[in-house]
Design an enzyme around this catalytic site. Structure first.
Site, PDB file in Angstrom:
ATOM      1  N   ASP A  10      44.332  -8.193   9.462  1.00 41.17           N
ATOM      2  CA  ASP A  10      43.608  -8.802   8.751  1.00 41.17           C
ATOM      3  C   ASP A  10      43.594  -7.756   7.235  1.00 41.17           C
ATOM      4  O   ASP A  10      42.445  -7.164   7.114  1.00 41.17           O
ATOM      5  CB  ASP A  10      42.105  -8.986   9.076  1.00 41.17           C
ATOM      6  N   THR A 125      45.152  -5.788  15.048  1.00 42.06           N
ATOM      7  CA  THR A 125      44.330  -4.736  14.148  1.00 42.06           C
ATOM      8  C   THR A 125      43.189  -5.558  13.595  1.00 42.06           C
ATOM      9  O   THR A 125      42.772  -5.061  12.427  1.00 42.06           O
ATOM     10  CB  THR A 125      45.140  -3.894  13.423  1.00 42.06           C
ATOM     11  N   PHE A 166      33.886  -2.687  14.078  1.00 40.25           N
ATOM     12  CA  PHE A 166      33.766  -3.989  13.513  1.00 40.25           C
ATOM     13  C   PHE A 166      34.672  -4.960  13.966  1.00 40.25           C
ATOM     14  O   PHE A 166      34.451  -6.364  13.965  1.00 40.25           O
ATOM     15  CB  PHE A 166      34.305  -3.422  11.970  1.00 40.25           C
ATOM     16  N   ASN A 167      35.758  -4.793  14.244  1.00 44.83           N
ATOM     17  CA  ASN A 167      36.940  -5.629  14.900  1.00 44.83           C
ATOM     18  C   ASN A 167      36.445  -6.392  15.891  1.00 44.83           C
ATOM     19  O   ASN A 167      36.489  -7.762  16.022  1.00 44.83           O
ATOM     20  CB  ASN A 167      38.270  -5.284  15.258  1.00 44.83           C
ATOM     21  N   HIS A 240      42.528   3.626  10.490  1.00 46.29           N
ATOM     22  CA  HIS A 240      42.628   3.269  12.111  1.00 46.29           C
ATOM     23  C   HIS A 240      43.749   2.643  12.464  1.00 46.29           C
ATOM     24  O   HIS A 240      44.242   2.891  13.362  1.00 46.29           O
ATOM     25  CB  HIS A 240      41.384   2.187  12.112  1.00 46.29           C
ATOM     26  N   ASP A 241      44.287   1.437  11.584  1.00 49.14           N
ATOM     27  CA  ASP A 241      45.006   0.180  12.497  1.00 49.14           C
ATOM     28  C   ASP A 241      46.256   0.873  12.715  1.00 49.14           C
ATOM     29  O   ASP A 241      47.154   0.725  13.806  1.00 49.14           O
ATOM     30  CB  ASP A 241      45.247  -0.747  11.431  1.00 49.14           C
TER      31      ASP A 241
HETATM   32 CA   LIG Z   1      42.181  -4.287  10.536  1.00 50.21          CA
END
Ligand SMILES: [Ca+2]
Length: 314
Positions: A10, A125, A166-167, A240-241
């Site tokens: 995303d 992700t 969040f994810n 992060h991803d």
């Molecule tokens: Ca992401």
């Protein structure tokens, strides 16, 4: 032999770096990208994924748009971190290829079923809606996927809430489906990714690695740093991803341990929490537990891996 990988994402600033890392790494064959509404709405993140492939000089990589909404809950987004476009801070080239009509979930199923069993690794992700939908629509994919290595969750502190990442919080019900299926799931959570801080020194090294991409990478990271400073009180942005992609490329870089993980769906304060049972009741070789959690990161090697990948994109 390069690992066939599907990135379900995303974009999102850190997703963009994850795409570049996958495209620039010979250990990975990025066979396609699927998108999911998360950091921003589906149309924006899908455009961004295509634009990042264009930037990388790889416009032929198929990008398929996936689910627009979570399974049950109302959508949330992270525009406060990623800006109005989802990738603020950078001017990306316009995608040169049309967006295929085929829905990401159909494409995922078709791609996994047409490959050898155990061939394809999925790296989500973003929210897990597409992956959960695919598992329900065609359950046979579960035993054909080699592994799911996802960025999401945490066994410690959360970000979207005190305990939820969040994810996962975007679609906790989908996460429950993905974590409870029998395929191997490795969760690379905030416990790992909060160590992947893009300091000004790291950013300079990334920009130096590829002068052609330096403006884009620098612009992304400058914006990401400013919102993380303003909104999250982080001095430098946790990237992060790409940590999940790095785990596939070089597993020793992200040590993991096997432990049961479940998703909290009912807690008034804990909805979306990834509850990892770290009591060491599970032996690391126990095949009945199919979930693993990342517990560390070789930070120096991680950033060297990203720099090398950027350099290879030419
Ligand atoms: Ca992401």
């Amino acid at each position: 032999m390069a690992t066939p990988m599907i990135l379900d994402c995303d974009p999102g600033h850190d997703d963009a770096i994850a795409i570049l890392l996958a495209l620039g790494s010979p250990e990975v064959d990025l066979i396609g990208i699927t998108t999911i509404g998360g950091n921003h709405g589906l149309d924006k993140v899908t455009y961004n994924a295509r634009a990042v492939c264009e930037l990388a000089g790889r416009p032929e990589v198929p990008v398929h748009a996936g689910c627009r909404r979570p399974l049950i809950r109302e959508p949330i987004d992270a525009a406060y971190i990623h800006g109005e476009t989802g990738l603020d801070g950078v001017d990306l080239p316009e995608p040169s290829r049309p967006l295929p009509d085929r829905h990401a979930v159909d494409w995922l199923i078709e791609t996994i079923m047409s490959r050898e069993p155990g061939a394809v690794t999925i790296v989500p992700t973003g929210p897990l809606t597409n992956i959960a939908m695919a598992a329900r629509l065609e359950p046979r994919i579960v035993e054909r996927v080699k592994e799911i290595v996802l960025m999401g969750g945490a066994y410690g502190v959360g970000n979207a809430t005190p305990v939820a990442e969040f994810n996962i919080l975007c679609d906790p019900e989908a996460a429950r489906i993905v974590f409870s299926e029998s395929w191997p799931v490795t969760m690379i959570g905030l416990d790992v990714t909060h160590r992947a801080l893009c300091t000004p020194e790291v950013q300079a090294a990334l920009c130096e690695a590829n002068p052609r991409l330096a403006d884009a990478v620098g612009g992304l990271m400058d914006f990401f740093r400013s919102t993380y400073q303003d909104q999250e009180a982080f001095p430098d942005p946790p990237t992060h991803d790409p940590c999940a992609v790095a785990r596939v490329i070089a597993p020793s870089l992200v040590p993991t341990r096997r432990c049961p993980i479940d998703i909290e769906l009912r807690g008034a304060l804990t909805y979306g929490m990834t509850v990892a049972d770290m009591r060491a009741l599970v032996d690391d070789s126990d095949p009945t537990c199919t979930t693993r959690v990342g517990v560390g990161l070789d930070v120096e090697r991680f950033w060297a891996l990203v720099a090398d990948a950027l350099a290879r994109l030419g």
